[in-house]
Design an enzyme around this catalytic site. Sequence first.
Site, PDB file in Angstrom:
ATOM      1  CG  ASP A   1      -2.658  19.937   2.983  1.00 28.25           C
ATOM      2  OD1 ASP A   1      -2.254  20.934   2.352  1.00 28.25           O
ATOM      3  OD2 ASP A   1      -2.683  19.891   4.230  1.00 28.25           O
TER       4      ASP A   1
ATOM      5  CG  ASP B   1       1.734  22.846  -0.265  1.00 26.22           C
ATOM      6  OD1 ASP B   1       0.692  23.306  -0.760  1.00 26.22           O
ATOM      7  OD2 ASP B   1       2.178  23.216   0.844  1.00 26.22           O
TER       8      ASP B   1
ATOM      9  CG  ASP C   1       3.954   5.125  -2.761  1.00 20.24           C
ATOM     10  OD1 ASP C   1       2.840   5.059  -3.320  1.00 20.24           O
ATOM     11  OD2 ASP C   1       4.518   4.137  -2.280  1.00 20.24           O
TER      12      ASP C   1
ATOM     13  CE  LYS D   1       1.010   3.389   0.429  1.00 19.39           C
ATOM     14  NZ  LYS D   1       2.268   3.363  -0.332  1.00 19.39           N
TER      15      LYS D   1
ATOM     16  CE1 TYR E   1      -5.884  16.844   5.722  1.00 18.36           C
ATOM     17  CE2 TYR E   1      -6.131  19.139   6.315  1.00 18.36           C
ATOM     18  CZ  TYR E   1      -5.386  18.123   5.773  1.00 18.36           C
ATOM     19  OH  TYR E   1      -4.143  18.385   5.288  1.00 18.36           O
TER      20      TYR E   1
END
Length: 350
Positions: free
Chosen positions: A245, A249, A221, A188, A141
């Site tokens: 982000d 959700d 993951d 990750k 971002y």
Amino acid sequence: MKRQPASTRSNGAGQRNGRRPVTLIPGDGIGPEVIGAAVRVIEAAGVAVAWDRQAAGAEAMRRVGTPVPDALIRSLKRTRLALKGPLETRVGEGYRSVNVYLRKTFDLYANLRPTQSFQGVPTPFRNVDLVVVRENTEDLYAGIEHQVTPGVVESVKVITAHASRRIARFAFEYAVRNRRKSVTAIHKANIMKLSDGLFLKCARAVARNYPRIRYQEQIVDAACMRLVTDPQRFDVLLLENLYGDIVSDLCAGLVGGLGMVPGANYGDRGAIFETVHGTAPDIAGKNIANPVAAILSAAMLVEFLGYKSRAARIRSAVEATLRTGRSVTPDLGGTATTSAMTDAIIRAMR
Ligand code: NAI
């Protein structure tokens, strides 16, 4: 002595006639409907706020030709506090996200989303009670993108020790203050060894200062899989910006969707409380949007202003209204309008 991270309590600056000035950004689409509901609930809770209404996003673009008017920035500099509805951002074109701009301009580095199951809300998951803490200012971002040559573009992921340490401190301080048991850093680093590796290294260093909070790590993951098979095992989640982000959700989906989850962005000098859902253009103007996310965000603002028990009263009223299921909006399986559901929540507060 530990350095204090971002405050999650107001500094009480700038009272006006006993009313705390707060910038009100109704936003686009369903924003004015759900933020209107939140304002009614705050008033019904007896919290004295002097609202300074400001346009942003598409509404401001239409009115004054910019999505971030100077008047909005002046207001935020003065109040250092806002209640905000969703803002329209076009995908792959047009102006940059106003949300990202505001978070960066006011260094609102910590995004917090308490995500909790409510009885009466149709979802296969029960007893979810977790909190997503997302770093808000860097990662992909940072907005550093360029075309190397036609057909090849690069987007730069920026991770700094400074931002990683302060968001980790925020997560642990939140955990301590809210009697949470564990913080899980999600990453990750097996692939992004340098960037996510640095994030983890900072999180581990901060974790050593909080021996009473269990610290664990999960690859993003695998964490997504576990979140949908065993969400009750999670408590506070600590993530970089992009994973935060996406995962936040996903978590909203566990408890009935984006209409159910409040959000706040904290910095050292201010905070913006906001719905996490978008402008919902498909239902805008119909008075059927679910006001819960906005009302729970308002409860976070009320708590920030120092009214803990009033915030708890708002939350209990939302809980009671959802539990009875009589006055809920169509996304929750009911037939109530936004206004009727808000009326029911206000009645439940009495
Ligand atoms: P969205 O969240 O607006 O809508 C997705 C689906 O959820 C739609 O079917 C919508 O009707 C439903 N929905 C969302 N909030 C609801 C509520 N309170 N009650 C009942 N149903 C609700 O996401 P979408 O369609 O991807 O984005 C639309 C616009 O919103 C875009 O311009 C996007 O950039 C913007 N957006 C703004 C955000 C913000 O300002 N924080 C966050 C997400 C999207």
